[in-house]
Design a protein around this motif. Structure first.
Motif, PDB file in Angstrom:
ATOM      1  N   CYS A   1     -95.621 -67.593 -21.042  1.00 11.12           N
ATOM      2  CA  CYS A   1     -95.632 -67.661 -19.580  1.00 11.12           C
ATOM      3  C   CYS A   1     -94.272 -67.355 -18.967  1.00 11.12           C
ATOM      4  N   SER A   2     -93.345 -66.878 -19.775  1.00 14.13           N
ATOM      5  CA  SER A   2     -92.013 -66.586 -19.250  1.00 14.13           C
ATOM      6  C   SER A   2     -91.789 -65.077 -19.182  1.00 14.13           C
ATOM      7  N   PRO A   3     -91.536 -64.553 -17.994  1.00 17.74           N
ATOM      8  CA  PRO A   3     -91.313 -63.102 -17.864  1.00 17.74           C
ATOM      9  C   PRO A   3     -90.015 -62.669 -18.546  1.00 17.74           C
ATOM     10  N   GLY A   4     -90.058 -61.483 -19.140  1.00 16.26           N
ATOM     11  CA  GLY A   4     -88.849 -60.936 -19.760  1.00 16.26           C
ATOM     12  C   GLY A   4     -88.606 -61.419 -21.171  1.00 16.26           C
ATOM     13  N   GLY A   5     -89.513 -62.276 -21.672  1.00 17.88           N
ATOM     14  CA  GLY A   5     -89.368 -62.728 -23.049  1.00 17.88           C
ATOM     15  C   GLY A   5     -88.229 -63.700 -23.279  1.00 17.88           C
ATOM     16  N   VAL A   6     -87.684 -64.269 -22.187  1.00 17.05           N
ATOM     17  CA  VAL A   6     -86.589 -65.222 -22.335  1.00 17.05           C
ATOM     18  C   VAL A   6     -87.103 -66.526 -22.924  1.00 17.05           C
ATOM     19  N   GLY A   7     -88.292 -66.916 -22.536  1.00 17.13           N
ATOM     20  CA  GLY A   7     -88.880 -68.154 -23.028  1.00 17.13           C
ATOM     21  C   GLY A   7     -88.691 -69.297 -22.046  1.00 17.13           C
ATOM     22  N   TYR A   8     -89.762 -70.030 -21.836  1.00  7.29           N
ATOM     23  CA  TYR A   8     -89.721 -71.196 -20.953  1.00  7.29           C
ATOM     24  C   TYR A   8     -89.435 -72.422 -21.810  1.00  7.29           C
ATOM     25  N   ARG A   9     -88.337 -73.084 -21.523  1.00  8.14           N
ATOM     26  CA  ARG A   9     -87.957 -74.259 -22.299  1.00  8.14           C
ATOM     27  C   ARG A   9     -88.466 -75.522 -21.611  1.00  8.14           C
ATOM     28  N   PHE A  10     -89.080 -76.415 -22.375  1.00  9.15           N
ATOM     29  CA  PHE A  10     -89.560 -77.670 -21.819  1.00  9.15           C
ATOM     30  C   PHE A  10     -89.348 -78.786 -22.834  1.00  9.15           C
ATOM     31  N   SER A  11     -89.269 -79.991 -22.305  1.00 12.92           N
ATOM     32  CA  SER A  11     -89.089 -81.162 -23.157  1.00 12.92           C
ATOM     33  C   SER A  11     -90.359 -81.992 -23.146  1.00 12.92           C
ATOM     34  N   VAL A  12     -90.352 -83.056 -23.920  1.00  9.42           N
ATOM     35  CA  VAL A  12     -91.515 -83.939 -23.994  1.00  9.42           C
ATOM     36  C   VAL A  12     -91.767 -84.640 -22.658  1.00  9.42           C
ATOM     37  N   LEU A  13     -90.742 -84.722 -21.806  1.00  7.54           N
ATOM     38  CA  LEU A  13     -90.877 -85.442 -20.536  1.00  7.54           C
ATOM     39  C   LEU A  13     -91.379 -84.569 -19.392  1.00  7.54           C
ATOM     40  N   VAL A  14     -91.316 -83.247 -19.525  1.00 10.70           N
ATOM     41  CA  VAL A  14     -91.697 -82.343 -18.440  1.00 10.70           C
ATOM     42  C   VAL A  14     -93.179 -82.518 -18.097  1.00 10.70           C
ATOM     43  N   GLY A  15     -93.463 -82.658 -16.809  1.00  4.73           N
ATOM     44  CA  GLY A  15     -94.837 -82.804 -16.358  1.00  4.73           C
ATOM     45  C   GLY A  15     -95.371 -84.218 -16.453  1.00  4.73           C
ATOM     46  N   THR A  16     -94.501 -85.187 -16.757  1.00  2.25           N
ATOM     47  CA  THR A  16     -94.914 -86.586 -16.818  1.00  2.25           C
ATOM     48  C   THR A  16     -94.199 -87.374 -15.724  1.00  2.25           C
ATOM     49  N   ILE A  17     -94.539 -88.638 -15.592  1.00  4.55           N
ATOM     50  CA  ILE A  17     -93.863 -89.481 -14.611  1.00  4.55           C
ATOM     51  C   ILE A  17     -92.423 -89.771 -15.025  1.00  4.55           C
ATOM     52  N   PHE A  18     -92.079 -89.459 -16.277  1.00  5.07           N
ATOM     53  CA  PHE A  18     -90.730 -89.729 -16.782  1.00  5.07           C
ATOM     54  C   PHE A  18     -89.775 -88.554 -16.565  1.00  5.07           C
ATOM     55  N   GLU A  19     -90.277 -87.458 -16.025  1.00  2.39           N
ATOM     56  CA  GLU A  19     -89.455 -86.259 -15.851  1.00  2.39           C
ATOM     57  C   GLU A  19     -88.271 -86.536 -14.915  1.00  2.39           C
ATOM     58  N   ASN A  20     -87.122 -86.011 -15.276  1.00  2.15           N
ATOM     59  CA  ASN A  20     -85.880 -86.129 -14.488  1.00  2.15           C
ATOM     60  C   ASN A  20     -85.385 -87.568 -14.356  1.00  2.15           C
ATOM     61  N   THR A  21     -85.829 -88.453 -15.223  1.00  2.00           N
ATOM     62  CA  THR A  21     -85.354 -89.831 -15.157  1.00  2.00           C
ATOM     63  C   THR A  21     -83.991 -89.968 -15.827  1.00  2.00           C
ATOM     64  N   ASN A  22     -83.207 -90.916 -15.353  1.00  2.00           N
ATOM     65  CA  ASN A  22     -81.931 -91.200 -16.008  1.00  2.00           C
ATOM     66  C   ASN A  22     -81.998 -92.527 -16.771  1.00  2.00           C
TER      67      ASN A  22
END
Length: 307
Positions: free
Chosen positions: A66-87
């Protein structure tokens, strides 16, 4: 008369079990992965399962679908959850979730703040609301069997409010100025509860239509006028007249849903003390989740799966 045999109590995860299961952050991440992606890690953006572990960052993956240009979309286990961007560490989030799930009538943000030792009350308040949002049941099956429907009012009496906040009629008691929650419960089954705008027939009928199957064996309500025309779509509809002191007529009663309301109101009065209309749907979702998973030994895992 011999007392009916009681069902064995469902024991949920204890503190000792929690400590053993989650000794560190990696254990929490592994648990989240197992419950979020039981069939293998998938890209949260496109759903692609052909993802590749990141070379240097643990618990990160690359998706090239799903990443244009073949760069690659990087994601972590927290992406898309309520824990995303938490400190805050994931282990602290898990601890707060465990506290909320094992407290039948809920736990306030102030109590979480004291228990967890957070530097700010706002942190505890934010975490609790994020968790409640994760507990919202967005997909549910319509109720079957014997179903009870009722509504309740949440909030203080208008006469006890400050004069500038009483709205229309300063002496109102009853439901004046309160928030309304409609509920439907299948006996020995699940409950569906929603905040509604009013108790008019059109509003209540729409709620019942969304929550209850037309194939129910019995639909029980009280004799409020808003339920009067339900028999057009639900011929199994029967009512009890509370105004005449009528509460149980054979199998017809609303005691189950009123039992649920008592849990909700004890939580509102005894635990939270004050709940704003803006966030009331989240509190209702929290009580609904706990009630529907009261016999679920792995209620914690179910909650993590939805976060």
């Amino acid at each position: 008369m011999a007392r009916a045999k009681q069902k064995p109590q469902i024991m949920q995860m204890s503190i000792a079990e929690w400590e053993k299961t989650f000794p560190d952050e990696d254990a929490c991440r592994d648990y989240l992965i197992a419950h979020r992606w039981p069939e293998g890690v998938a890209c949260p953006r496109c759903g692609n399962t052909n993802v590749h572990p990141h070379g240097t960052l643990e618990y990160h993956w690359q998706c090239y679908a799903c990443s244009p240009g073949g760069v690659g979309y990087r994601f972590s286990v927290l992406v898309g959850t309520i824990f995303e961007n938490t400190n805050k560490p994931l282990r602290q989030w898990f601890r707060v979730i465990h506290l909320m799930l094992t407290s039948k009538k809920g736990i306030s943000a102030r109590q979480v703040h004291r228990y967890m030792g957070f530097g700010s009350l706002k942190t505890a308040w934010y975490m609790c609301h994020r968790i409640r949002a994760g507990l919202v049941d967005r997909e549910f099956q319509k109720l079957m069997g014997i179903v009870e429907v009722d509504e309740t009012f949440i909030g203080g009496k208008a006469k006890n409010r400050h004069k500038d906040k009483r709205g229309d009629g300063s002496g109102g008691t009853g439901g004046m100025g309160k928030e309304i929650v409609a509920g439907a419960v299948s006996r020995k089954g699940n409950v569906v509860a929603r905040v509604i705008e009013n108790v008019r027939a059109t509003t209540l009928t729409e709620f019942v239509r969304e929550s209850v199957s037309t194939k129910v064996s019995l639909l029980c309500t009280d004799k409020w006028v808003g339920y009067k025309h339900l028999n057009k779509e639900f011929p199994q509809h029967a009512m009890v007249d509370h105004a005449k002191g009528q509460y149980v007529v054979g199998a017809v009663h609303t005691q189950t849903i009123e039992g649920f309301w008592s849990i909700v109101k004890r939580g509102m009065v005894g635990t939270f003390h004050k709940v704003s209309a803006k966030y009331l749907p989240l509190y209702v979702a929290e009580f609904q989740f706990r009630y529907n998973n009261r016999a679920n030994r792995d209620i914690f895992g179910t909650a993590i799966s939805g976060c």
